[in-house]
Design an enzyme around this catalytic site. Structure first.
Site, short mmCIF file in Angstrom:
data_model
loop_
_atom_site.label_atom_id
_atom_site.label_comp_id
_atom_site.label_asym_id
_atom_site.label_seq_id
_atom_site.Cartn_x
_atom_site.Cartn_y
_atom_site.Cartn_z
N LYS A 117 -41.38 13.20 27.37
CA LYS A 117 -40.91 14.54 27.72
C LYS A 117 -40.76 15.26 26.17
O LYS A 117 -40.65 16.34 25.97
CB LYS A 117 -39.48 14.66 28.52
CG LYS A 117 -39.38 14.59 29.67
CD LYS A 117 -38.26 14.39 30.33
CE LYS A 117 -38.33 14.04 31.90
NZ LYS A 117 -38.93 12.63 32.09
N THR A 183 -40.01 16.70 44.43
CA THR A 183 -40.34 17.94 43.86
C THR A 183 -41.72 18.69 44.25
O THR A 183 -41.60 19.83 44.60
CB THR A 183 -39.90 18.02 42.52
OG1 THR A 183 -40.54 17.10 42.00
CG2 THR A 183 -38.47 17.69 42.17
#
Length: 376
Positions: A117, A183
């Site tokens: 990330k 998701t």
């Protein structure tokens, strides 16, 4: 990975193995494991918070570590979004505190654990870890050619780690959930087992020259495939991407590719400025122009049968074992380019192997019996 690095490195015969943590429970658990694993090893359980500069300096002064594994971080994306100042204090200010403590006590090497990330971040957690990575790389400007060597290991999601999707799905299945939430059906992530992550960290500690970001070659997998592998009879429910989430993750950006070399089992992002060292990884090939290492364009993929082999009963990778990660290569890619990841056939135990006990004993890192410290 921080917790697992301590017992695995203790197998290499350090003279002293203190561990600093702000969690009394974590300290107790790792001390109990070390006591059972190496009863005669000198060890210390040190209560400390990386955000406390004075306390970190006291710990380094008392224990004088030569090797440091830095794993302390706020890691939950949504928690960091909701608590931005706490995230910065831990991930950024904490990195600065550790760098100065290491420089003051002439630590030999520091490895900081990072995340995918941190590459092209869209959330505060990723941005704070990018800042942390930059701090550790730039710290070599302060230590110079003969001082502390700082470097970074960046990898993706760890199977079975706290807060990851595997134990979350496992809990829902055990509770009798009627569906598993994901998701987005297209979402992909890089995946690595805990032991493979530790092996990358320890081997990177041995080979570092200062300022590198080490990126292991690991497979990708769709979150939807993980749900189907863990509960083939349960439907999935699309709940939407959470704040700060990406559809796909990147570990090497196209801009970083200019400084990247491909080794057999990992990539090395070399520092753009490195007056402290002119050595290059001669055995590594420069990656091609336009290269990026992203979870959706990866050439190695973990399939459902491969994941099922990793967790036949528990839903998580069994501890203290090495595993194969069967992959399927996309037909549109070649496996001979620098971008390719190892195929990891069934007979191969692990993507990143530690040196043998004989080799480790002969190496400078293992044979010097140096004290080490892990901060989590």
């Amino acid at each position: 990975a921080g917790s697992e690095s301590v017992p695995q490195h203790s197998d290499r015969g350090p003279a002293h193995s203190p561990r600093a943590d702000n969690s009394e429970l974590h300290l107790y658990e790792i001390d109990l494991e070390l006591r059972n694993r190496h009863p005669t090893l000198a060890r210390a359980t040190v209560m400390a918070d990386v955000r406390d500069q004075t306390r970190i300096r006291e710990v380094f002064a008392a224990h004088r570590p030569e090797l440091v594994f830095h794993a302390a971080a706020m890691k939950q994306v949504t928690t960091a979004e909701y608590n931005p100042f706490e995230c910065i204090r831990t991930n950024v200010n904490g990195a600065e505190n550790l760098v100065y403590a290491a420089l003051r006590r002439d630590v030999k090497k520091v490895i900081a654990l990072s995340t995918d990330k941190a590459a092209n971040p869209v959330n505060l957690y990723g941005a704070s870890k990018l800042a942390s990575d930059k701090i550790f790389v730039a710290a070599n400007n302060l230590s110079g050619a003969d001082g502390t060597k700082f470097s970074v290991v960046r990898y993706g999601n760890v199977f079975g780690s706290r807060g990851s999707v595997v134990p979350f799905f496992k809990k829902l299945i055990a509770e009798g959930a009627e569906s598993l939430p994901i998701t987005d059906a297209r979402m992909t992530r890089f995946w690595i087992t805990l032991n493979q992550g530790v092996n990358v960290v320890l081997s990177s500690m041995e080979m570092t020259r200062g300022g590198e970001i080490f990126v292991p070659k690991i497979p990708s997998m769709r979150i939807a495939d993980i749900a189907r592998a863990m509960a083939p009879n349960l439907p999935v429910k699309i709940v939407g991407i959470r704040p700060g989430e990406k559809l796909h993750e990147t570990m090497i950006t196209e801009d970083d590719a200019r400084m990247t070399r491909a080794l057999a089992d990992r990539y090395v992002i070399e520092p753009a400025l490195s007056f402290w060292s002119t050595d290059q990884y001669a055995d590594g090939a420069p990656v091609p122009d336009g290269f990026s290492y992203a979870s959706n364009t990866n050439t190695a993929w973990l399939d459902e049968p491969g994941l099922t082999k990793l967790m036949p009963e528990t839903g998580a990778c069994p501890p203290r074992q090495r595993h194969s990660l069967p992959t399927r290569a996309r037909a549109s890619r070649t496996t001979t380019s620098p971008r390719s990841a190892p195929s990891w056939p069934k007979s191969r135990p692990c993507a990143t192997r530690l040196p043998s006990r004989e080799t480790s004993r002969a190496s400078k890192l293992s044979g010097s019996k140096v004290p080490t410290m892990s901060h989590h």
